[in-house]
Write a protein that holds these residues in place. Sequence first.
Motif, short mmCIF file in Angstrom:
data_model
loop_
_atom_site.label_atom_id
_atom_site.label_comp_id
_atom_site.label_asym_id
_atom_site.label_seq_id
_atom_site.Cartn_x
_atom_site.Cartn_y
_atom_site.Cartn_z
N GLY A 149 34.54 -24.33 -17.95
CA GLY A 149 33.47 -24.83 -18.80
C GLY A 149 33.21 -23.92 -19.98
O GLY A 149 33.01 -24.38 -21.11
N ALA A 150 33.23 -22.61 -19.74
CA ALA A 150 33.01 -21.66 -20.82
C ALA A 150 34.19 -21.63 -21.79
O ALA A 150 34.01 -21.55 -23.01
CB ALA A 150 32.78 -20.26 -20.24
N ALA A 151 35.40 -21.72 -21.23
CA ALA A 151 36.60 -21.63 -22.07
C ALA A 151 36.76 -22.83 -23.00
O ALA A 151 37.44 -22.73 -24.02
CB ALA A 151 37.84 -21.47 -21.20
N ASN A 167 31.41 -33.24 -22.44
CA ASN A 167 32.73 -33.20 -21.81
C ASN A 167 32.92 -31.92 -21.00
O ASN A 167 33.38 -31.95 -19.85
CB ASN A 167 33.79 -33.31 -22.91
N SER A 168 32.56 -30.78 -21.57
CA SER A 168 32.77 -29.50 -20.90
C SER A 168 31.87 -29.34 -19.68
O SER A 168 32.29 -28.82 -18.64
CB SER A 168 32.55 -28.34 -21.87
N THR A 169 30.61 -29.77 -19.78
CA THR A 169 29.69 -29.65 -18.66
C THR A 169 30.15 -30.50 -17.49
O THR A 169 30.16 -30.05 -16.33
CB THR A 169 28.26 -30.07 -19.09
N THR A 170 30.55 -31.73 -17.78
CA THR A 170 31.05 -32.62 -16.72
C THR A 170 32.30 -32.04 -16.08
O THR A 170 32.44 -32.07 -14.85
CB THR A 170 31.36 -34.01 -17.31
N THR A 171 33.20 -31.50 -16.88
CA THR A 171 34.43 -30.93 -16.34
C THR A 171 34.15 -29.73 -15.45
O THR A 171 34.75 -29.59 -14.38
CB THR A 171 35.37 -30.53 -17.49
N SER A 182 34.94 -38.47 -18.94
CA SER A 182 33.74 -37.91 -19.58
C SER A 182 33.91 -37.81 -21.08
O SER A 182 32.94 -37.93 -21.84
CB SER A 182 33.40 -36.54 -18.98
N GLY A 183 35.16 -37.61 -21.53
CA GLY A 183 35.41 -37.59 -22.96
C GLY A 183 35.19 -38.95 -23.60
O GLY A 183 34.63 -39.06 -24.69
N ILE A 184 35.62 -40.00 -22.90
CA ILE A 184 35.41 -41.36 -23.41
C ILE A 184 33.91 -41.67 -23.44
O ILE A 184 33.39 -42.20 -24.43
CB ILE A 184 36.15 -42.38 -22.53
#
Length: 243
Positions: free
Chosen positions: A168-170, A46-50, A27-29
């Motif tokens: 996601g929040a962190a 990236n965070s939402t997908t993770t 997701s970062g890529i």
Amino acid sequence: MDAVALSRRAAAEFVGTALLVAVVVGSGIMAARLSPGDVGLRLLENSTTTAFGLAVIILMVGPVSGAHLNPVVSVADWWLGRRAGTGLTARDLAVYVPAQVAGAIAGSVLANLMFDLAAVDWSGTDRATSRLWLGEVVATAGLVLLIFALARSGRAAVAPAAVGGYIGAAYWFTSSTSFANPAVTVGRAFTDTFAGIAPGSVPGFVGAQLVGLVVGLGALAMLYPRAGVGVEQVVVPQLSEGR
């Protein structure tokens, strides 16, 4: 913690951690390619997908291994359960941790290959500063406290959503973007992409995560003195053998 054969549990930890790192790195890529001029948007993507991916992976492999996917969680599980005879044994721990690290590396390689990059491309992203280490202490301590508080209070069923939501929040409230996982940290060194970390920065991050483990266990001892009672439910309850 021997209801399911150790080999099956190790396989689940390998697959689950590999998928987690593939989600983080992949997701970062994708975010970097879709939003090349906006770092904030890339982090949001990236965070939402993770967060969603982690919740799904816990649901997927949790019934087999508990879905620790993180050496810090496994060490805490062993430490808290050792006196009560619950949770991981020392033998389990010695198998879980290598499976998680190997899975994290495999996940990073998989993500690289999916996006037509070199299978192994050491990251050049330097993250060796004290403010990032502090962020990792906070992120890891909070994760440990959350997981074992849920188990001790009989709320392990909500762990997939809660753990995914916390990570996601962190991403946003910690300076380090919340790796909070030694295996994932090692895996992310194998990709020179948005989610990467330079190999030279890995020891500092892992050291901070271990400090976070100790802080998290201290908070648990203060808030939940008998936290070891529920560790067989970490991160989620497991199936019995043969199912």
